[in-house]
Design a protein around this motif. Structure first.
Motif, mmCIF file in Angstrom:
data_model
loop_
_atom_site.group_PDB
_atom_site.id
_atom_site.type_symbol
_atom_site.label_atom_id
_atom_site.label_comp_id
_atom_site.label_asym_id
_atom_site.label_seq_id
_atom_site.Cartn_x
_atom_site.Cartn_y
_atom_site.Cartn_z
ATOM 1 N N MET A 1 -9.390 5.323 -5.902
ATOM 2 C CA MET A 1 -8.215 4.809 -5.231
ATOM 3 C C MET A 1 -6.994 5.637 -5.638
ATOM 4 N N ALA A 2 -6.108 5.885 -4.676
ATOM 5 C CA ALA A 2 -4.902 6.660 -4.930
ATOM 6 C C ALA A 2 -3.970 5.906 -5.870
ATOM 7 N N ARG A 3 -3.249 6.668 -6.648
ATOM 8 C CA ARG A 3 -2.267 6.095 -7.571
ATOM 9 C C ARG A 3 -0.877 6.495 -7.086
ATOM 10 N N TYR A 4 -0.009 5.522 -6.930
ATOM 11 C CA TYR A 4 1.335 5.761 -6.426
ATOM 12 C C TYR A 4 2.333 5.607 -7.561
ATOM 13 N N GLN A 5 2.907 6.713 -7.983
ATOM 14 C CA GLN A 5 3.839 6.679 -9.100
ATOM 15 C C GLN A 5 5.295 6.628 -8.662
ATOM 16 N N SER A 6 5.565 6.998 -7.419
ATOM 17 C CA SER A 6 6.922 7.012 -6.899
ATOM 18 C C SER A 6 6.910 6.273 -5.564
ATOM 19 N N ILE A 7 7.529 5.097 -5.539
ATOM 20 C CA ILE A 7 7.471 4.225 -4.361
ATOM 21 C C ILE A 7 8.878 3.985 -3.843
ATOM 22 N N LEU A 8 9.073 4.242 -2.562
ATOM 23 C CA LEU A 8 10.336 3.940 -1.902
ATOM 24 C C LEU A 8 10.150 2.660 -1.115
ATOM 25 N N VAL A 9 10.978 1.657 -1.389
ATOM 26 C CA VAL A 9 10.913 0.403 -0.642
ATOM 27 C C VAL A 9 12.233 0.212 0.092
ATOM 28 N N ALA A 10 12.132 0.021 1.401
ATOM 29 C CA ALA A 10 13.322 -0.163 2.232
ATOM 30 C C ALA A 10 13.577 -1.651 2.426
ATOM 31 N N THR A 11 14.831 -2.049 2.280
ATOM 32 C CA THR A 11 15.181 -3.454 2.448
ATOM 33 C C THR A 11 16.417 -3.593 3.315
ATOM 34 N N ALA B 1 8.722 10.553 -2.879
ATOM 35 C CA ALA B 1 7.957 9.299 -2.899
ATOM 36 C C ALA B 1 6.501 9.541 -2.503
ATOM 37 N N ASP B 2 5.600 8.880 -3.213
ATOM 38 C CA ASP B 2 4.170 8.927 -2.884
ATOM 39 C C ASP B 2 3.838 7.943 -1.783
ATOM 40 N N MET B 3 4.667 6.908 -1.616
ATOM 41 C CA MET B 3 4.426 5.849 -0.642
ATOM 42 C C MET B 3 5.754 5.221 -0.233
ATOM 43 N N ILE B 4 5.785 4.732 1.007
ATOM 44 C CA ILE B 4 6.920 3.966 1.514
ATOM 45 C C ILE B 4 6.422 2.541 1.769
ATOM 46 N N VAL B 5 7.203 1.562 1.346
ATOM 47 C CA VAL B 5 6.877 0.161 1.593
ATOM 48 C C VAL B 5 8.040 -0.453 2.357
ATOM 49 N N LEU B 6 7.740 -1.148 3.473
ATOM 50 C CA LEU B 6 8.788 -1.828 4.215
ATOM 51 C C LEU B 6 8.211 -2.981 5.010
ATOM 52 N N GLY B 7 9.087 -3.887 5.391
ATOM 53 C CA GLY B 7 8.678 -5.038 6.189
ATOM 54 C C GLY B 7 8.425 -4.629 7.631
#
Length: 142
Positions: free
Chosen positions: A1-11, A100-106
């Motif tokens: 499984m990929a490991r995400y060390q830098s995560i950008l979350v938009a709010t 960022a390794d991943m972006i998280v958003l609603g």
């Protein structure tokens, strides 16, 4: 499984965005991890979605969110940022800038019906992103 060390979350201050922040926090656990909390003030929209009346108010709200995230991260670090412009452009630019390794958003934020019909920020981010994007559905979405 990929490991995400830098995560950008938009709010955007919505309930769904709050759940996205919670998911980003759950993905970051090590001392080397970094969570970037981003809010974009669209030039056409009012800052009122955060319950504030100015850009400075949004900045303060993002800093409060970043501080709350920091309390739950344990060893990982957090940084808050506010940008002005078209949300999808700014989210993607910020992700590139911080690496960022991943972006998280609603999936659906405060913009509502128009985005559901025309295709919203989340849809544009998913289509244009070069990195994984985790979309968090609305409460009660199936």
């Amino acid at each position: 499984m990929a490991r995400y060390q830098s995560i950008l979350v938009a709010t955007d201050g919505s309930e769904t965005a709050g759940r996205a922040v919670d998911h980003a926090v759950s993905l970051a656990s090590d001392a080397d991890d970094m969570v970037y909390v981003l809010s974009v003030a669209h030039s056409r929209e009012s800052p009122m979605s955060f319950g504030v009346e100015t850009l400075e108010g949004i900045e303060a709200a993002v800093e409060r969110t970043a501080a709350e995230v920091g309390e739950h991260l344990g060893e990982a670090a957090v940084s808050g940022m506010v940008r002005r412009g078209r949300p999808d452009d700014q989210i993607l630019a910020a992700a590139d800038e911080v690496g960022a390794d991943m972006i998280v958003l609603g999936r659906t934020g405060s913009s509502g019906l128009a985005d559901r019909v025309l295709g919203g920020t989340a849809d544009r981010v998913v289509r244009r992103s070069k990195r994984p994007v985790l979309l968090i559905p609305e409460t009660g979405a199936t």
